[in-house]
Design a protein around this motif. Structure first.
Motif, PDB file in Angstrom:
ATOM      1  N   PHE A   1      35.021  38.935  43.136  1.00 29.71           N
ATOM      2  CA  PHE A   1      36.410  38.972  42.712  1.00 29.71           C
ATOM      3  C   PHE A   1      37.311  39.165  43.921  1.00 29.71           C
ATOM      4  O   PHE A   1      36.999  39.932  44.819  1.00 29.71           O
ATOM      5  CB  PHE A   1      36.648  40.148  41.750  1.00 29.71           C
ATOM      6  N   ASP A   2      38.463  38.497  43.922  1.00 31.41           N
ATOM      7  CA  ASP A   2      39.454  38.738  44.968  1.00 31.41           C
ATOM      8  C   ASP A   2      39.983  40.160  44.829  1.00 31.41           C
ATOM      9  O   ASP A   2      40.288  40.608  43.723  1.00 31.41           O
ATOM     10  CB  ASP A   2      40.624  37.758  44.834  1.00 31.41           C
ATOM     11  N   VAL A   3      40.117  40.879  45.938  1.00 33.90           N
ATOM     12  CA  VAL A   3      40.532  42.280  45.862  1.00 33.90           C
ATOM     13  C   VAL A   3      41.908  42.425  45.230  1.00 33.90           C
ATOM     14  O   VAL A   3      42.201  43.430  44.574  1.00 33.90           O
ATOM     15  CB  VAL A   3      40.532  42.959  47.254  1.00 33.90           C
ATOM     16  N   ILE A   4      42.758  41.430  45.403  1.00 36.35           N
ATOM     17  CA  ILE A   4      44.094  41.529  44.825  1.00 36.35           C
ATOM     18  C   ILE A   4      44.036  41.488  43.291  1.00 36.35           C
ATOM     19  O   ILE A   4      44.915  41.999  42.598  1.00 36.35           O
ATOM     20  CB  ILE A   4      45.010  40.405  45.358  1.00 36.35           C
ATOM     21  N   ASP A   5      42.985  40.868  42.752  1.00 37.64           N
ATOM     22  CA  ASP A   5      42.848  40.749  41.304  1.00 37.64           C
ATOM     23  C   ASP A   5      42.128  41.930  40.671  1.00 37.64           C
ATOM     24  O   ASP A   5      42.422  42.297  39.540  1.00 37.64           O
ATOM     25  CB  ASP A   5      42.093  39.473  40.941  1.00 37.64           C
ATOM     26  N   VAL A   6      41.179  42.525  41.396  1.00 39.73           N
ATOM     27  CA  VAL A   6      40.365  43.568  40.770  1.00 39.73           C
ATOM     28  C   VAL A   6      41.175  44.820  40.451  1.00 39.73           C
ATOM     29  O   VAL A   6      40.775  45.620  39.617  1.00 39.73           O
ATOM     30  CB  VAL A   6      39.146  43.952  41.637  1.00 39.73           C
ATOM     31  N   LYS A   7      42.326  44.983  41.104  1.00 43.67           N
ATOM     32  CA  LYS A   7      43.162  46.140  40.813  1.00 43.67           C
ATOM     33  C   LYS A   7      44.325  45.800  39.878  1.00 43.67           C
ATOM     34  O   LYS A   7      45.139  46.650  39.545  1.00 43.67           O
ATOM     35  CB  LYS A   7      43.699  46.746  42.107  1.00 43.67           C
TER      36      LYS A   7
ATOM     37  N   ASP B   1      40.568  38.191  51.380  1.00 46.01           N
ATOM     38  CA  ASP B   1      41.218  36.981  51.864  1.00 46.01           C
ATOM     39  C   ASP B   1      41.745  37.191  53.282  1.00 46.01           C
ATOM     40  O   ASP B   1      41.935  38.330  53.728  1.00 46.01           O
ATOM     41  CB  ASP B   1      42.358  36.591  50.927  1.00 46.01           C
ATOM     42  N   LEU B   2      41.968  36.092  53.983  1.00 46.62           N
ATOM     43  CA  LEU B   2      42.482  36.155  55.345  1.00 46.62           C
ATOM     44  C   LEU B   2      43.809  36.903  55.370  1.00 46.62           C
ATOM     45  O   LEU B   2      44.719  36.603  54.600  1.00 46.62           O
ATOM     46  CB  LEU B   2      42.685  34.736  55.893  1.00 46.62           C
ATOM     47  N   GLY B   3      43.889  37.908  56.250  1.00 50.75           N
ATOM     48  CA  GLY B   3      45.108  38.689  56.370  1.00 50.75           C
ATOM     49  C   GLY B   3      45.100  40.001  55.611  1.00 50.75           C
ATOM     50  O   GLY B   3      45.954  40.856  55.836  1.00 50.75           O
ATOM     51  N   TYR B   4      44.121  40.194  54.703  1.00 51.83           N
ATOM     52  CA  TYR B   4      44.041  41.448  53.964  1.00 51.83           C
ATOM     53  C   TYR B   4      43.385  42.536  54.803  1.00 51.83           C
ATOM     54  O   TYR B   4      42.504  42.267  55.613  1.00 51.83           O
ATOM     55  CB  TYR B   4      43.265  41.256  52.658  1.00 51.83           C
ATOM     56  N   GLN B   5      43.825  43.739  54.571  1.00 52.68           N
ATOM     57  CA  GLN B   5      43.238  44.908  55.207  1.00 52.68           C
ATOM     58  C   GLN B   5      42.359  45.635  54.193  1.00 52.68           C
ATOM     59  O   GLN B   5      42.537  45.491  52.991  1.00 52.68           O
ATOM     60  CB  GLN B   5      44.337  45.845  55.716  1.00 52.68           C
ATOM     61  N   ILE B   6      41.414  46.444  54.692  1.00 49.08           N
ATOM     62  CA  ILE B   6      40.495  47.113  53.770  1.00 49.08           C
ATOM     63  C   ILE B   6      41.002  48.461  53.286  1.00 49.08           C
ATOM     64  O   ILE B   6      40.396  49.062  52.394  1.00 49.08           O
ATOM     65  CB  ILE B   6      39.100  47.289  54.413  1.00 49.08           C
ATOM     66  N   GLU B   7      42.111  48.942  53.848  1.00 47.15           N
ATOM     67  CA  GLU B   7      42.652  50.226  53.399  1.00 47.15           C
ATOM     68  C   GLU B   7      42.961  50.159  51.906  1.00 47.15           C
ATOM     69  O   GLU B   7      43.633  49.242  51.434  1.00 47.15           O
ATOM     70  CB  GLU B   7      43.941  50.559  54.167  1.00 47.15           C
ATOM     71  N   GLY B   8      42.451  51.159  51.190  1.00 48.50           N
ATOM     72  CA  GLY B   8      42.661  51.213  49.754  1.00 48.50           C
ATOM     73  C   GLY B   8      41.525  50.622  48.947  1.00 48.50           C
ATOM     74  O   GLY B   8      41.467  50.794  47.726  1.00 48.50           O
TER      75      GLY B   8
ATOM     76  N   ILE C   1      34.120  37.831  53.430  1.00 48.61           N
ATOM     77  CA  ILE C   1      35.257  37.895  54.346  1.00 48.61           C
ATOM     78  C   ILE C   1      35.716  36.471  54.616  1.00 48.61           C
ATOM     79  O   ILE C   1      34.974  35.651  55.167  1.00 48.61           O
ATOM     80  CB  ILE C   1      34.866  38.606  55.656  1.00 48.61           C
ATOM     81  N   MET C   2      36.936  36.168  54.196  1.00 45.21           N
ATOM     82  CA  MET C   2      37.482  34.822  54.373  1.00 45.21           C
ATOM     83  C   MET C   2      38.047  34.660  55.777  1.00 45.21           C
ATOM     84  O   MET C   2      38.782  35.525  56.270  1.00 45.21           O
ATOM     85  CB  MET C   2      38.583  34.552  53.354  1.00 45.21           C
ATOM     86  N   THR C   3      37.683  33.564  56.420  1.00 43.84           N
ATOM     87  CA  THR C   3      38.233  33.252  57.740  1.00 43.84           C
ATOM     88  C   THR C   3      39.248  32.111  57.654  1.00 43.84           C
ATOM     89  O   THR C   3      39.662  31.549  58.668  1.00 43.84           O
ATOM     90  CB  THR C   3      37.100  32.903  58.722  1.00 43.84           C
ATOM     91  N   VAL C   4      39.626  31.771  56.422  1.00 42.47           N
ATOM     92  CA  VAL C   4      40.753  30.878  56.121  1.00 42.47           C
ATOM     93  C   VAL C   4      41.397  31.444  54.854  1.00 42.47           C
ATOM     94  O   VAL C   4      40.851  32.339  54.222  1.00 42.47           O
ATOM     95  CB  VAL C   4      40.308  29.415  55.869  1.00 42.47           C
ATOM     96  N   LYS C   5      42.551  30.916  54.468  1.00 43.89           N
ATOM     97  CA  LYS C   5      43.167  31.337  53.219  1.00 43.89           C
ATOM     98  C   LYS C   5      42.424  30.712  52.049  1.00 43.89           C
ATOM     99  O   LYS C   5      42.088  29.527  52.062  1.00 43.89           O
ATOM    100  CB  LYS C   5      44.647  30.918  53.162  1.00 43.89           C
ATOM    101  N   CYS C   6      42.162  31.515  51.024  1.00 37.80           N
ATOM    102  CA  CYS C   6      41.451  31.039  49.839  1.00 37.80           C
ATOM    103  C   CYS C   6      42.168  29.850  49.204  1.00 37.80           C
ATOM    104  O   CYS C   6      43.397  29.814  49.160  1.00 37.80           O
ATOM    105  CB  CYS C   6      41.360  32.153  48.797  1.00 37.80           C
ATOM    106  N   GLY C   7      41.377  28.897  48.700  1.00 37.81           N
ATOM    107  CA  GLY C   7      41.950  27.877  47.841  1.00 37.81           C
ATOM    108  C   GLY C   7      41.984  26.457  48.350  1.00 37.81           C
ATOM    109  O   GLY C   7      42.278  25.546  47.589  1.00 37.81           O
ATOM    110  N   ARG C   8      41.684  26.226  49.632  1.00 38.04           N
ATOM    111  CA  ARG C   8      41.753  24.856  50.138  1.00 38.04           C
ATOM    112  C   ARG C   8      40.701  24.653  51.223  1.00 38.04           C
ATOM    113  O   ARG C   8      40.637  25.422  52.172  1.00 38.04           O
ATOM    114  CB  ARG C   8      43.153  24.561  50.684  1.00 38.04           C
ATOM    115  N   SER C   9      39.891  23.629  51.076  1.00 41.97           N
ATOM    116  CA  SER C   9      38.863  23.348  52.077  1.00 41.97           C
ATOM    117  C   SER C   9      39.461  22.610  53.264  1.00 41.97           C
ATOM    118  O   SER C   9      40.559  22.060  53.198  1.00 41.97           O
ATOM    119  CB  SER C   9      37.747  22.493  51.455  1.00 41.97           C
TER     120      SER C   9
END
Length: 214
Positions: free
Chosen positions: A85-91, A115-122, A135-143
């Motif tokens: 699950f994307d961390v932004i969604d699980v919360k 996702d790229l740019g997210y921090q693990i704090e929290g 750990i995404m090394t690009v933004k999710c959603g586009r190849s």
């Protein structure tokens, strides 16, 4: 290191083409399993399409499939090796019930996607509970995006929080940067556009082997 082949570049095409690609991945997986080199399948589920979902799910007895839920709930998780699950969604509120049922879902494995740019704090507590982190090394959603090396800094941070966790890197991985993942101790590399290009050039097995052996 293990390789997980993303079928995302083929999801918008004909189902016959997708089926042919999946069967090529399965064939290579069976061949390489004799050498203890595991090749699995990675399925990004981000748009509700029951026919495609059921097609992919029908292969769960033939190959290990990791299911990445992006913005849509899955019709089911039966047969998949893992669910992430994307961390932004699980919360978020919409996934409260999903998170409440984590114990039953994680009979396979439960994972988080940073996702790229997210921090693990929290998210430290979730990382401690999870079986793996993508750990995404690009933004999710586009190849086809370019690998962002700075995202690799998260590998050590995640490992420090949960030394036993499996770490997967996804996004722009190819023969020119696979050494960075191996040096960092990444467990699984997800390849999408790279694998697609190898397949279209009739060099699928050669390309995957190059990532495994280099």
């Amino acid at each position: 290191m293990q390789i997980s082949v993303s079928i995302e570049p083929f999801l918008s095409g004909e189902k016959a083409q997708l089926r042919k690609y999946i069967e090529k991945i399965i064939s290579l997986s069976k061949k390489l399993s004799q050498d203890d080199c595991q090749v699995s399948l990675h399925f990004d589920y981000f748009k509700y399409n029951l026919d495609v979902f059921q097609l992919v799910q029908s292969y769960t007895k033939q190959i290990q499939i990791d299911l990445h839920l992006m913005s849509e709930p899955a019709p089911s998780v039966d047969g998949f090796r893992s669910v992430s699950f994307d961390v932004i969604d699980v919360k978020s509120k919409k996934n409260k019930l999903l998170m409440a049922n984590l114990e039953s879902i994680s009979d396979n494995q439960f994972g988080l996607v940073l996702d790229l740019g997210y921090q693990i704090e929290g998210y430290e507590d979730l990382i401690r509970k999870a079986s793996y982190v993508i750990i995404m090394t690009v933004k999710c959603g586009r190849s086809g995006q370019v690998f962002e090396e700075s995202a690799m800094n998260l590998v050590a941070e995640v490992r420090a929080i949960n030394p036993q966790i499996k770490i997967i890197v996804d996004g722009g991985v190819n023969e020119n940067n696979i050494f960075l993942l191996k040096k960092a101790g990444v467990n699984v590399a997800v390849v999408g556009n790279y694998a697609k290009k190898c397949y279209e050039n009739d060099k699928f097995e050669i390309g995957i082997n190059r990532l495994l052996r280099d």
